[in-house]
Design a protein around this motif. Structure first.
Motif, PDB file in Angstrom:
ATOM      1  N   MET A  35       0.830  -1.221   0.000  1.00 24.79           N
ATOM      2  CA  MET A  35       0.000   0.000   0.000  1.00 24.79           C
ATOM      3  C   MET A  35       0.854   1.257   0.000  1.00 24.79           C
ATOM      4  O   MET A  35       0.439   2.299  -0.516  1.00 24.79           O
ATOM      5  N   ARG A  36       2.029   1.179   0.600  1.00 19.66           N
ATOM      6  CA  ARG A  36       2.879   2.364   0.735  1.00 19.66           C
ATOM      7  C   ARG A  36       3.730   2.625  -0.512  1.00 19.66           C
ATOM      8  O   ARG A  36       4.401   3.652  -0.586  1.00 19.66           O
ATOM      9  N   LYS A  37       3.686   1.712  -1.450  1.00 18.73           N
ATOM     10  CA  LYS A  37       4.458   1.913  -2.679  1.00 18.73           C
ATOM     11  C   LYS A  37       3.743   2.878  -3.621  1.00 18.73           C
ATOM     12  O   LYS A  37       2.573   3.189  -3.428  1.00 18.73           O
ATOM     13  N   GLU A  38       4.451   3.324  -4.634  1.00 17.63           N
ATOM     14  CA  GLU A  38       3.909   4.295  -5.606  1.00 17.63           C
ATOM     15  C   GLU A  38       3.381   5.552  -4.901  1.00 17.63           C
ATOM     16  O   GLU A  38       2.307   6.059  -5.197  1.00 17.63           O
ATOM     17  N   ASN A  39       4.165   6.031  -3.904  1.00 21.19           N
ATOM     18  CA  ASN A  39       3.786   7.237  -3.159  1.00 21.19           C
ATOM     19  C   ASN A  39       2.415   7.111  -2.504  1.00 21.19           C
ATOM     20  O   ASN A  39       1.597   8.046  -2.526  1.00 21.19           O
ATOM     21  N   ASN A  40       2.148   5.951  -1.939  1.00 20.90           N
ATOM     22  CA  ASN A  40       0.885   5.710  -1.211  1.00 20.90           C
ATOM     23  C   ASN A  40      -0.364   5.852  -2.087  1.00 20.90           C
ATOM     24  O   ASN A  40      -1.443   6.192  -1.595  1.00 20.90           O
ATOM     25  N   THR A  41      -0.220   5.557  -3.371  1.00 18.19           N
ATOM     26  CA  THR A  41      -1.343   5.722  -4.299  1.00 18.19           C
ATOM     27  C   THR A  41      -2.584   4.951  -3.858  1.00 18.19           C
ATOM     28  O   THR A  41      -3.709   5.448  -3.957  1.00 18.19           O
ATOM     29  N   TYR A  42      -2.379   3.750  -3.358  1.00 14.49           N
ATOM     30  CA  TYR A  42      -3.518   2.901  -2.997  1.00 14.49           C
ATOM     31  C   TYR A  42      -3.785   2.875  -1.494  1.00 14.49           C
ATOM     32  O   TYR A  42      -4.649   2.123  -1.039  1.00 14.49           O
ATOM     33  N   TYR A  43      -3.054   3.684  -0.737  1.00 13.96           N
ATOM     34  CA  TYR A  43      -3.165   3.582   0.718  1.00 13.96           C
ATOM     35  C   TYR A  43      -4.575   3.902   1.206  1.00 13.96           C
ATOM     36  O   TYR A  43      -5.172   3.130   1.964  1.00 13.96           O
ATOM     37  N   LYS A  44      -5.115   5.046   0.805  1.00 14.53           N
ATOM     38  CA  LYS A  44      -6.450   5.448   1.253  1.00 14.53           C
ATOM     39  C   LYS A  44      -7.502   4.427   0.836  1.00 14.53           C
ATOM     40  O   LYS A  44      -8.455   4.142   1.569  1.00 14.53           O
ATOM     41  N   ARG A  45      -7.321   3.891  -0.358  1.00 12.90           N
ATOM     42  CA  ARG A  45      -8.305   2.965  -0.901  1.00 12.90           C
ATOM     43  C   ARG A  45      -8.400   1.676  -0.084  1.00 12.90           C
ATOM     44  O   ARG A  45      -9.470   1.063   0.019  1.00 12.90           O
ATOM     45  N   PHE A  46      -7.293   1.260   0.505  1.00 14.32           N
ATOM     46  CA  PHE A  46      -7.271  -0.006   1.249  1.00 14.32           C
ATOM     47  C   PHE A  46      -7.117   0.198   2.759  1.00 14.32           C
ATOM     48  O   PHE A  46      -7.017  -0.779   3.499  1.00 14.32           O
ATOM     49  N   GLU A  47      -7.109   1.441   3.203  1.00 13.39           N
ATOM     50  CA  GLU A  47      -6.825   1.712   4.613  1.00 13.39           C
ATOM     51  C   GLU A  47      -7.860   1.080   5.547  1.00 13.39           C
ATOM     52  O   GLU A  47      -7.504   0.523   6.585  1.00 13.39           O
ATOM     53  N   GLU A  48      -9.127   1.168   5.193  1.00 13.02           N
ATOM     54  CA  GLU A  48     -10.160   0.582   6.053  1.00 13.02           C
ATOM     55  C   GLU A  48      -9.984  -0.931   6.182  1.00 13.02           C
ATOM     56  O   GLU A  48     -10.133  -1.497   7.265  1.00 13.02           O
ATOM     57  N   LYS A  49      -9.668  -1.589   5.070  1.00 17.89           N
ATOM     58  CA  LYS A  49      -9.435  -3.033   5.103  1.00 17.89           C
ATOM     59  C   LYS A  49      -8.243  -3.364   6.000  1.00 17.89           C
ATOM     60  O   LYS A  49      -8.263  -4.337   6.760  1.00 17.89           O
ATOM     61  N   LEU A  50      -7.187  -2.536   5.906  1.00 14.50           N
ATOM     62  CA  LEU A  50      -5.990  -2.747   6.724  1.00 14.50           C
ATOM     63  C   LEU A  50      -6.316  -2.596   8.210  1.00 14.50           C
ATOM     64  O   LEU A  50      -5.913  -3.421   9.034  1.00 14.50           O
ATOM     65  N   VAL A  51      -7.043  -1.539   8.549  1.00 10.70           N
ATOM     66  CA  VAL A  51      -7.428  -1.293   9.947  1.00 10.70           C
ATOM     67  C   VAL A  51      -8.264  -2.452  10.480  1.00 10.70           C
ATOM     68  O   VAL A  51      -8.065  -2.923  11.605  1.00 10.70           O
ATOM     69  N   THR A  52      -9.208  -2.936   9.664  1.00 11.43           N
ATOM     70  CA  THR A  52     -10.064  -4.053  10.071  1.00 11.43           C
ATOM     71  C   THR A  52      -9.246  -5.304  10.367  1.00 11.43           C
ATOM     72  O   THR A  52      -9.432  -5.960  11.400  1.00 11.43           O
TER      73      THR A  52
END
Length: 485
Positions: A289-306
């Protein structure tokens, strides 16, 4: 207006703010009402909006405004998608189109180079449909290039066509599997998938694209969730991941699908109580998620937190789990239910019940949005909370409502154990003192057909833990941890 609400429910807070800024840039007049309508709907207001906007009933103008706002939202979502994971496909399509234009303008040398660049980019991405068009163009103009061997191009094209047909058959099988899973609730997930693959002559091998592998894993996990049976699918999920792992050189090209696959694997391992493996996939997912300057971080953040919260909670680190959940600001219904569950396990019944009380929509509304499994869990947690809070009248009402609403559904889904559990809650509430008796314990043992600790789903065990804690007069959370580890 339903379309607007549906799209809004898919947007994050940041995306909503971005959309409002886009509206402001596009609005040429200062009296446009699209932004105000957007904010009204986003705040949950849906009645008499024409009067709020125009000061009087004006249905025609209101419908026209809704249509424009929905079109703007669709355009926004599409633009975000094009700017994301489909950008490389678009680039290849642009090269293909440019090459054809160059051929028409007799710029053959430039056309050859452009077309070859498109082919080179499309091959590692398994873009068989685009490659079809590329080879069609190469065959059409092969007579103009002495370096191209027509026979070789045709053979390459035919091999690509075989792969294209396999993907086409896979998409058909995907649709058939979804239909069969929906209409045959009691059938084994693995059996349905294997039988359908055999019917369509599909083999699970490295020829499957990243997207196809993700689709299969998502489909399998969805079916397992509906049947609370992640144990049966685990070998198949890992088999699919072995194929994904062999395509590791392509994961940067398919980051969205790769992240989605890691998420599904982490969920599967958690539901099977394989916490170490689940955390391993979760950590890998966070790194990606942190690669490509966090491009996908927000998109998957809820799944990660869960995933983090669930794994921490069920490995004895409930303080860390609740801290992560409370620090993450979100309107997610899944997370609200998860917080309520964690608080309930810590005997914080009032705080947990307040969350459930604030879920004020009807069960029908929640079922359309979240599915029947989520609604049943919500109702069960509420009944247990009311029981612990000693709200006699409400417990009886909720028990009656639950039986009336869900008895037929649960029987059709083969989930009679839930009904048995509700019956035991009723028995406990009628006479709490009997819960430690041998008679009650025998009734509990006779009411459930357990499939074994290793195979049983973790959430099914979590509800049973409440009964076990009552029977043994132990702490609920400690009983839960003992039961699942």
């Amino acid at each position: 207006m339903y379309g607007i609400i549906a799209i809004l429910n898919t947007l994050t807070t940041d995306e909503k703010q971005e959309f409002v800024l886009q509206l402001r840039r596009r609005n040429r007049r200062t009296d446009t009402k699209n932004e105000k309508l957007f904010k009204l709907i986003d705040s949950g207001k849906t009645k008499d909006l024409d009067i709020q906007l125009y000061g009087k009933p004006s249905r025609n103008a209101f419908h026209a405004l809704c249509k424009r706002l929905q079109d703007n939202l669709i355009d926004f979502v599409a633009s975000k998608s094009f700017a994301g994971e489909t950008s490389e496909e678009l680039e290849i399509l642009k090269l293909l189109l440019a090459s054809r234009i160059f051929f028409e303008k007799k710029l053959n040398k430039l056309a050859f180079k452009t077309l070859e660049n498109a082919e080179r980019m499309a091959i590692p991405l398994d873009l068989y449909s685009i490659l079809n068009e590329i080879y069609h163009t190469k065959i059409q103009y092969a007579h103009l290039n002495t370096n191209w061997v027509l026979k070789e191009i045709i053979e390459t094209s035919e091999n690509n066509m075989m792969l294209f047909r396999q993907e086409f058959h896979l998409n058909r099988a995907y649709a058939v599997i979804k239909s069969r899973l929906k209409n045959t609730e009691h059938s084994s997930v693995s059996d349905i998938i294997q039988n359908t693959f055999s019917e369509f002559h599909i083999e699970v091998n490295e020829a499957l694209t990243y997207k196809s592998l993700f689709q299969l894993m998502e489909l399998t996990a969805t079916a397992a969730k509906a049947q609370s049976d992640f144990y049966a699918i685990s070998p198949f999920m890992l088999e699919l991941y072995d194929i994904v792992d062999k395509k590791s050189s392509l994961k940067n090209k398919h980051r969205f699908y790769h992240l989605s696959i890691l998420n599904l694997l982490a969920i599967t391992q958690f539901r099977n109580k394989k916490f170490e493996a689940s955390m391993r996939f979760t950590k890998e997912m966070e790194q990606e998620m942190r690669k490509e300057n966090n491009t996908y971080y927000k998109r998957f953040e809820e799944k990660l937190v869960t995933l983090k919260a669930l794994n921490y909670n069920y490995t004895g680190e409930h303080v860390k789990a609740l801290s992560i959940l409370k620090d993450f600001k979100s309107d997610s219904l899944d997370l609200k239910l998860l917080i309520a569950m964690c608080l309930f396990q810590q005997d914080e019944f009032s705080g947990s019940y307040q969350i459930i009380k604030n879920l004020s929509h009807t069960d029908t509304w929640y079922e359309k949005k979240m599915g029947w499994v989520w609604v049943v869990k919500k109702n069960l947690i509420e009944i247990l909370l009311l029981t612990e809070l000693d709200k006699l009248d409400l417990v009886l009402v909720r028990l009656q409502q639950f039986k009336r609403k869900f008895s037929k559904l649960l029987q059709n889904k083969g989930e009679e154990r839930v009904l048995a559990f509700v019956k035991l809650i009723s028995r406990y509430y009628e006479n709490p003192n009997q819960v430690t008796s041998r008679v009650f314990k025998n009734e509990v043992e006779n009411s459930f057909e357990w499939i074994g600790k290793e195979q049983e789903d973790i959430f099914v065990m979590s509800f049973y833990a409440w009964l076990k804690a009552k029977m043994e007069e132990k702490n609920l959370y400690h009983t839960t941890i003992e039961l699942v580890t």
